[in-house]
Scaffold this active site. Structure first.
Site, PDB file in Angstrom:
ATOM      1  N   HIS A 147       0.900  -7.243   1.841  1.00 24.41           N
ATOM      2  CA  HIS A 147       0.344  -6.000   2.392  1.00 24.41           C
ATOM      3  C   HIS A 147       0.769  -4.801   1.529  1.00 24.41           C
ATOM      4  O   HIS A 147      -0.055  -3.957   1.161  1.00 24.41           O
ATOM      5  CB  HIS A 147       0.827  -5.835   3.844  1.00 24.41           C
ATOM      6  CG  HIS A 147       0.420  -4.554   4.495  1.00 24.41           C
ATOM      7  ND1 HIS A 147      -0.617  -4.466   5.408  1.00 24.41           N
ATOM      8  CD2 HIS A 147       0.906  -3.295   4.370  1.00 24.41           C
ATOM      9  CE1 HIS A 147      -0.736  -3.204   5.806  1.00 24.41           C
ATOM     10  NE2 HIS A 147       0.168  -2.468   5.191  1.00 24.41           N
ATOM     11  N   GLU A 148       2.040  -4.757   1.185  1.00 18.29           N
ATOM     12  CA  GLU A 148       2.546  -3.649   0.361  1.00 18.29           C
ATOM     13  C   GLU A 148       1.919  -3.650  -1.036  1.00 18.29           C
ATOM     14  O   GLU A 148       1.529  -2.601  -1.567  1.00 18.29           O
ATOM     15  CB  GLU A 148       4.069  -3.735   0.244  1.00 18.29           C
ATOM     16  CG  GLU A 148       4.796  -3.409   1.529  1.00 18.29           C
ATOM     17  CD  GLU A 148       4.304  -2.108   2.129  1.00 18.29           C
ATOM     18  OE1 GLU A 148       4.306  -1.096   1.420  1.00 18.29           O
ATOM     19  OE2 GLU A 148       3.906  -2.114   3.295  1.00 18.29           O
ATOM     20  N   HIS A 151      -1.524  -2.218  -1.088  1.00 14.64           N
ATOM     21  CA  HIS A 151      -1.561  -0.743  -1.180  1.00 14.64           C
ATOM     22  C   HIS A 151      -1.501  -0.313  -2.653  1.00 14.64           C
ATOM     23  O   HIS A 151      -2.195   0.605  -3.069  1.00 14.64           O
ATOM     24  CB  HIS A 151      -0.363  -0.121  -0.447  1.00 14.64           C
ATOM     25  CG  HIS A 151      -0.531  -0.003   1.043  1.00 14.64           C
ATOM     26  ND1 HIS A 151      -1.629   0.590   1.644  1.00 14.64           N
ATOM     27  CD2 HIS A 151       0.281  -0.383   2.072  1.00 14.64           C
ATOM     28  CE1 HIS A 151      -1.483   0.570   2.972  1.00 14.64           C
ATOM     29  NE2 HIS A 151      -0.328  -0.027   3.261  1.00 14.64           N
ATOM     30  N   GLU A 205      -4.727   0.918   5.956  1.00 13.37           N
ATOM     31  CA  GLU A 205      -4.036  -0.209   6.590  1.00 13.37           C
ATOM     32  C   GLU A 205      -4.945  -1.435   6.685  1.00 13.37           C
ATOM     33  O   GLU A 205      -4.523  -2.554   6.420  1.00 13.37           O
ATOM     34  CB  GLU A 205      -3.542   0.189   7.981  1.00 13.37           C
ATOM     35  CG  GLU A 205      -2.319   1.075   7.937  1.00 13.37           C
ATOM     36  CD  GLU A 205      -1.178   0.408   7.184  1.00 13.37           C
ATOM     37  OE1 GLU A 205      -0.584  -0.527   7.723  1.00 13.37           O
ATOM     38  OE2 GLU A 205      -0.902   0.806   6.046  1.00 13.37           O
TER      39      GLU A 205
HETATM   40 ZN   LIG Z   1       0.424  -0.458   5.099  1.00 11.19          ZN
END
Ligand SMILES: [Zn+2]
Length: 275
Positions: A147-148, A151, A205
């Site tokens: 997830h990071e 980004h 997100e």
């Molecule tokens: Zn996030």
């Protein structure tokens, strides 16, 4: 602005601001992948500038952690986190061919905070609070880190810095017009703020969730672990909600969305050689 262009007069400065706004670029940072992320992004600042500032900001954060004796204290933990980081970074080529060649870096910070982040260009930190309090499996750790990393691949930090600069420039131009002093902006501080302190948008997100499960699957980690990870995260209490949730607000139906996208990338997981 002032710190970047200390020798420029106000007229030049306002012309620069207008030129930067006019030259803003619409880009697609990543390929859609199996999860199909195709949103165009508006950028006011170059990747090179952001990444240079991110290195500066990252060094600063690592220095702070080292000064507290909180940097990479447990060698086994650091090794575990770095193996996962390397596998995820190797899988990132599916979204952008340049990414596997980035100067990736991952460190573990001893802290009670349940937190993890990745600065632009692949500079990552995982907090021991996340590993220990959530008692994460490797698959769950891959879910957070995927997830990071998503980004970073999507250059959400650059996009958010661009938004901050657009606001700053507008203020600066107005300031010049009314004769007030122009505001100063430091890109490294902006990078720190958007990575560590300020909440992501729900749109960012959703993108990070979806790309994250695909990265995990491609790297040989069970993408369904994203669901249990976020459930653990939501349940974690004691001393308030995890820091992570303040910077990663929950989009509506996050769990449902993760279930759908984890299922979609299961064939990638099943055919992964590293499984
Ligand atoms: Zn996030």
């Amino acid at each position: 602005m002032k710190r970047y262009f200390p020798f420029l007069g106000r007229l030049t400065l306002s012309l620069l601001a207008v030129a930067a706004l006019a030259s803003c670029q619409t880009v697609q940072t990543t390929q859609p992948g199996a999860v199909g992320i195709e949103r165009q992004q508006t950028m006011l600042v170059s990747s090179a500038d952001i990444n240079r500032s991110a290195v500066q900001a990252y060094r600063q954060e690592m220095k702070k952690a080292a000064a507290k004796g909180a940097l990479n204290r447990n060698a086994a933990q650091v090794a575990r986190v770095r193996v996962i980081a390397i596998r995820l970074a190797s899988a990132s080529g599916a979204f952008r061919p340049d990414a596997p060649g980035w100067a990736w870096e991952t460190n573990v910070i001893s802290s009670k905070e349940i937190n993890a982040w990745c600065m632009p260009g692949g500079k990552m930190a995982v907090y021991t609070g996340l590993i220990e309090k959530l008692n994460v499996t490797d698959d769950e750790l891959a879910a957070v880190m995927g997830h990071e990393i998503a980004h970073a691949l999507r250059e959400h930090g650059r996009e958010r810095a661009s938004q901050a600069m657009a606001q700053g420039m507008a203020l600066s131009v107005i300031g010049i017009a009314v004769g007030a002093s122009d505001g100063s902006m430091q890109l490294a501080q902006i990078v720190t703020d958007v990575t560590i302190n300020l909440p992501n948008s729900r749109e960012h997100e959703i993108e990070a969730d979806r790309i994250g499960v695909e990265l995990a699957a491609r790297a040989g980690y069970d993408p369904r672990a994203a669901v249990t990870l976020w459930q653990k995260m939501a349940k974690a209490g004691g001393g308030g909600p995890p820091q992570f949730l303040s910077t990663h607000p929950s989009p509506d139906n996050r769990i449902r969305d993760l279930q759908v996208y984890a299922e979609r990338v299961m064939p990638l997981y099943r055919s992964s050689t590293k499984r």
